[in-house]
Scaffold this active site. Structure first.
Site, PDB file in Angstrom:
ATOM      1  N   PHE A  46       1.028  -1.256  -0.059  1.00  0.00           N
ATOM      2  CA  PHE A  46       0.068  -0.029   0.158  1.00  0.00           C
ATOM      3  C   PHE A  46       0.796   1.230  -0.044  1.00  0.00           C
ATOM      4  O   PHE A  46       1.920   1.250   0.437  1.00  0.00           O
ATOM      5  CB  PHE A  46      -0.779  -0.170   1.433  1.00  0.00           C
ATOM      6  N   ASN A  50      -2.363   0.425  10.756  1.00  0.00           N
ATOM      7  CA  ASN A  50      -3.363   1.081   9.893  1.00  0.00           C
ATOM      8  C   ASN A  50      -3.810  -0.277   8.854  1.00  0.00           C
ATOM      9  O   ASN A  50      -3.197  -0.383   7.798  1.00  0.00           O
ATOM     10  CB  ASN A  50      -2.250   2.024   8.782  1.00  0.00           C
ATOM     11  N   PRO A  51      -4.725  -0.982   9.540  1.00  0.00           N
ATOM     12  CA  PRO A  51      -5.324  -2.262   8.976  1.00  0.00           C
ATOM     13  C   PRO A  51      -6.087  -1.794   7.601  1.00  0.00           C
ATOM     14  O   PRO A  51      -6.411  -0.684   7.496  1.00  0.00           O
ATOM     15  CB  PRO A  51      -5.948  -2.901  10.090  1.00  0.00           C
TER      16      PRO A  51
END
Length: 299
Positions: free
Chosen positions: A96, A199-200
């Site tokens: 990400f 920060n899932p």
């Protein structure tokens, strides 16, 4: 031979329909140009103003990159790097892309621990991705000896390791599927202090339409989305793991979905987390939450 100014106009014209904000296209242009020419923005501005020529081979490379951008590929993947907390990180489609909102989460942790001795504090970065959170924390507070970065995918961890090497920091990387497996716990005592940061994935599948096409097409699905019927799945798993496995004082920092922040607060209160505080990001959205759990009993 083509000139800098002509390529600039071609760049804007090619991408103007994909990005509604002209400033965004301009930022992407300078990210690409400073990367290709290995210089700063000021140098590119000078070359633009002087209408300097671009070497044919370099121009061909620029056109190739522009074509990738035209296909919605994010600039960070096009150039293979992203910036986070003033540092450069290697990125590709396996991780990400680090975001400014996450920088604010890291800043919050650093501010909370500004005048504290964190040499014995254990840091768990759950769902580390590129490693940006744990690496930034270690870089800014090198006295932190026990930093663990956890992710479900080996390819993701390989990139995070490269980033740790790039920034010359020591971090323990662990491959764990947090929805299925138990996270490794080092030896702890009842007075231990731990910081859990995550920060899932938190975007509900029904919110997919709200995202920019380049996010949906290129960024890893597993790092973004959660099922509508259980959007707190990762927060629950992490919180229950804290209750079951950790001892001492545990500080939790989560990045969250602004649309369901009340659900997250209610859940944390319900299972015994205290001192819950929520903060807005730079866009004004409720984006991060901090809570404390006193885990003095081992189950």
């Amino acid at each position: 031979m083509r000139s800098f100014d002509k390529f600039y106009h071609l760049f804007q014209k090619t991408l103007q329909d994909l990005y509604t904000e002209p400033k965004e296209v301009e930022n992407i242009f300078f990210l690409l140009m400073t990367h290709i020419f290995r210089c700063d923005k000021t140098t590119i501005l000078l070359q633009l103003s002087r209408k300097e020529k671009i070497n044919f081979l370099i121009y061909e490379k620029l056109i190739e990159k522009l074509w990738e951008l035209k296909k919605n590929r994010p600039i960070q993947y096009v150039i293979g790097k992203a910036y986070f907390f003033g540092m450069e990180f290697i990125v590709n489609e396996k991780v990400f892309i680090p975001r400014p909102e996450t920088e604010e989460l890291v800043y919050w942790i650093l501010q909370d621990n500004k005048n504290k001795n964190t040499s014995k504090v254990q840091i768990f970065d759950i769902g580390t991705g590129s490693g940006c959170i744990s690496i930034a924390l270690k870089k800014k507070k090198p006295e932190m000896e026990h930093v663990y970065a956890i992710d479900s995918y080996q390819e993701t961890l390989d990139i995070a390791r490269k980033n740790a090497e790039l920034h010359n920091v020591e971090i323990s990387f662990k491959k764990v599927d947090i929805l299925k497996d138990s996270i490794f716990i080092p030896k702890m005592n009842k007075n231990s202090v731990s910081i859990i940061v995550s920060n899932p994935p938190y975007v509900r599948l029904s919110e997919k339409k709200l995202l920019h096409p380049n996010i949906i097409q290129y960024e890893p699905f597993q790092a973004l989305f959660v099922p509508d019927e259980d959007p707190l799945i990762f927060y629950k798993k992490i919180s229950f793991w804290i209750q079951k496995k950790l001892t001492g004082v545990v500080y939790v920092y989560f990045e969250i979905n602004q649309f369901i922040y009340l659900d997250i607060i209610d859940f944390l209160k319900k299972i015994g987390f205290l001192n819950i505080e929520i903060r807005r990001d730079f866009q004004g959205f409720f984006r991060m939450i901090r809570a404390v759990y006193y885990a003095y009993k081992k189950n």
